[in-house]
Write a protein that holds these residues in place. Structure first.
Motif, PDB file in Angstrom:
ATOM      1  N   ILE A  80     -28.404 -31.045  26.428  1.00  0.00           N
ATOM      2  CA  ILE A  80     -28.696 -31.331  27.834  1.00  0.00           C
ATOM      3  C   ILE A  80     -27.724 -32.397  28.351  1.00  0.00           C
ATOM      4  O   ILE A  80     -27.379 -33.334  27.633  1.00  0.00           O
ATOM      5  N   GLY A  81     -27.257 -32.208  29.561  1.00  0.00           N
ATOM      6  CA  GLY A  81     -26.450 -33.211  30.235  1.00  0.00           C
ATOM      7  C   GLY A  81     -25.060 -33.417  29.666  1.00  0.00           C
ATOM      8  O   GLY A  81     -24.529 -34.520  29.736  1.00  0.00           O
ATOM      9  N   ILE A  82     -24.428 -32.374  29.154  1.00  0.00           N
ATOM     10  CA  ILE A  82     -23.109 -32.504  28.528  1.00  0.00           C
ATOM     11  C   ILE A  82     -22.057 -31.940  29.479  1.00  0.00           C
ATOM     12  O   ILE A  82     -22.278 -30.929  30.137  1.00  0.00           O
ATOM     13  N   VAL A  83     -20.896 -32.606  29.525  1.00  0.00           N
ATOM     14  CA  VAL A  83     -19.780 -32.129  30.330  1.00  0.00           C
ATOM     15  C   VAL A  83     -18.582 -31.926  29.421  1.00  0.00           C
ATOM     16  O   VAL A  83     -18.145 -32.855  28.731  1.00  0.00           O
ATOM     17  N   PHE A  84     -18.057 -30.687  29.403  1.00  0.00           N
ATOM     18  CA  PHE A  84     -16.820 -30.367  28.707  1.00  0.00           C
ATOM     19  C   PHE A  84     -15.753 -30.157  29.768  1.00  0.00           C
ATOM     20  O   PHE A  84     -15.800 -29.169  30.501  1.00  0.00           O
ATOM     21  N   GLY A  85     -14.804 -31.078  29.864  1.00  0.00           N
ATOM     22  CA  GLY A  85     -13.755 -30.959  30.872  1.00  0.00           C
ATOM     23  C   GLY A  85     -12.854 -29.769  30.612  1.00  0.00           C
ATOM     24  O   GLY A  85     -12.625 -29.377  29.463  1.00  0.00           O
ATOM     25  N   GLY A  86     -12.322 -29.205  31.689  1.00  0.00           N
ATOM     26  CA  GLY A  86     -11.554 -27.976  31.615  1.00  0.00           C
ATOM     27  C   GLY A  86     -10.314 -27.997  30.759  1.00  0.00           C
ATOM     28  O   GLY A  86      -9.942 -26.987  30.192  1.00  0.00           O
ATOM     29  N   THR A  95     -19.629 -32.086  16.520  1.00  0.00           N
ATOM     30  CA  THR A  95     -21.033 -32.285  16.862  1.00  0.00           C
ATOM     31  C   THR A  95     -21.098 -33.186  18.080  1.00  0.00           C
ATOM     32  O   THR A  95     -20.466 -34.241  18.113  1.00  0.00           O
ATOM     33  N   ILE A  96     -21.875 -32.757  19.072  1.00  0.00           N
ATOM     34  CA  ILE A  96     -21.997 -33.524  20.312  1.00  0.00           C
ATOM     35  C   ILE A  96     -23.469 -33.612  20.695  1.00  0.00           C
ATOM     36  O   ILE A  96     -24.188 -32.626  20.629  1.00  0.00           O
ATOM     37  N   TYR A  97     -23.904 -34.807  21.053  1.00  0.00           N
ATOM     38  CA  TYR A  97     -25.298 -35.036  21.429  1.00  0.00           C
ATOM     39  C   TYR A  97     -25.447 -35.079  22.947  1.00  0.00           C
ATOM     40  O   TYR A  97     -24.474 -34.902  23.669  1.00  0.00           O
ATOM     41  N   GLN A  98     -26.651 -35.361  23.429  1.00  0.00           N
ATOM     42  CA  GLN A  98     -26.970 -35.266  24.848  1.00  0.00           C
ATOM     43  C   GLN A  98     -26.236 -36.298  25.702  1.00  0.00           C
ATOM     44  O   GLN A  98     -25.884 -37.370  25.251  1.00  0.00           O
ATOM     45  N   ASN A  99     -26.015 -35.904  26.963  1.00  0.00           N
ATOM     46  CA  ASN A  99     -25.441 -36.774  27.993  1.00  0.00           C
ATOM     47  C   ASN A  99     -24.066 -37.325  27.644  1.00  0.00           C
ATOM     48  O   ASN A  99     -23.765 -38.485  27.921  1.00  0.00           O
ATOM     49  N   VAL A 100     -23.231 -36.515  27.066  1.00  0.00           N
ATOM     50  CA  VAL A 100     -21.858 -36.908  26.735  1.00  0.00           C
ATOM     51  C   VAL A 100     -20.908 -36.247  27.723  1.00  0.00           C
ATOM     52  O   VAL A 100     -21.093 -35.087  28.094  1.00  0.00           O
ATOM     53  N   THR A 101     -19.892 -37.006  28.136  1.00  0.00           N
ATOM     54  CA  THR A 101     -18.860 -36.468  29.009  1.00  0.00           C
ATOM     55  C   THR A 101     -17.523 -36.501  28.299  1.00  0.00           C
ATOM     56  O   THR A 101     -17.112 -37.546  27.790  1.00  0.00           O
ATOM     57  N   ILE A 102     -16.873 -35.358  28.253  1.00  0.00           N
ATOM     58  CA  ILE A 102     -15.494 -35.269  27.778  1.00  0.00           C
ATOM     59  C   ILE A 102     -14.709 -34.822  28.998  1.00  0.00           C
ATOM     60  O   ILE A 102     -14.761 -33.643  29.381  1.00  0.00           O
TER      61      ILE A 102
END
Length: 153
Positions: A80-86, A95-102
Motif C-alpha cells: 500500500i502507498g508505494i510509488v515506482f517512478g517511471g 523487497t519494498i515495504y509500505q509507503n515507499v517512494t522511488i
C-alpha cells in the motif's frame, strides 16, 4: 527478461516451493497478488499498461510509472502507498515495504541493484546508484549513492 520468468521468480521468493496450495495462496494473498499486477503493468504495451496502472492505484494505492524496470524476485509484504517512478531501474531480489517512494529528483531516477530491502516510509530519489545488499531503514531519505552492504538508519 520475460513475464513468465518474472512471475515465477516472485512466487518462489515468497513460497520457495511450488504446490497447488501455495498457488492458491499466491492468488489470494494481496502481497503476492500485487506483484502479479505490477508485472502485468511492467510488461504490458500501451493501452493495457494504463489499465493495470489504474488498477494498482485504485485497489492498492500503488503508482507504477511507465518505463520502470524491476528484476526477478520482487517481494511486497505490505502493498500500500508505494510509488515506482517511471525511469527507475531495480535489480533482482528486491523487497519494498509500505509507503515507499522511488522517484525522480531533477528529472533523474535511481538505479537500485540486487538484494536491496527498503523499509516503510522511505524515499529514494535522484541520479543515484544503490549498490548490492543494501538495507534502507524506515523513515529514511536517500538522495546520495550507497555503497555495497550499507545499512541506512
Amino acid at each position: 527478461m520475460k513475464f513468465r520468468q518474472a512471475v515465477k521468480s516472485d512466487f518462489m521468493k515468497s513460497y520457495k516451493i511450488f504446490t497447488l496450495s501455495n498457488s492458491i495462496k499466491f492468488l489470494i494473498n494481496p502481497a503476492t497478488r500485487v506483484t502479479l499486477f505490477i508485472r502485468c503493468a511492467q510488461f504490458s504495451p500501451g493501452f493495457l499498461f494504463w489499465i493495470f496502472r489504474n488498477f494498482l492505484i485504485t485497489f492498492f494505492n500503488i503508482d507504477f510509472g511507465k518505463g520502470c524496470k524491476i528484476g526477478y524476485g520482487l517481494r511486497v509484504p505490505h502493498p500500500i502507498g508505494i510509488v515506482f517512478g517511471g525511469g527507475s531501474i531495480i535489480g533482482n531480489n528486491f523487497t519494498i515495504y509500505q509507503n515507499v517512494t522511488i522517484g525522480n529528483k531533477r528529472d533523474y531516477y535511481p538505479k537500485i541493484n540486487d538484494n536491496v530491502t527498503i523499509y516503510c516510509n522511505s524515499v529514494v530519489v535522484g541520479k543515484i546508484v544503490v549498490e548490492d545488499n543494501v538495507i534502507i531503514g524506515a523513515l529514511s531519505f536517500v538522495d546520495k549513492s550507497l555503497d555495497m552492504g550499507t545499512i541506512v538508519r
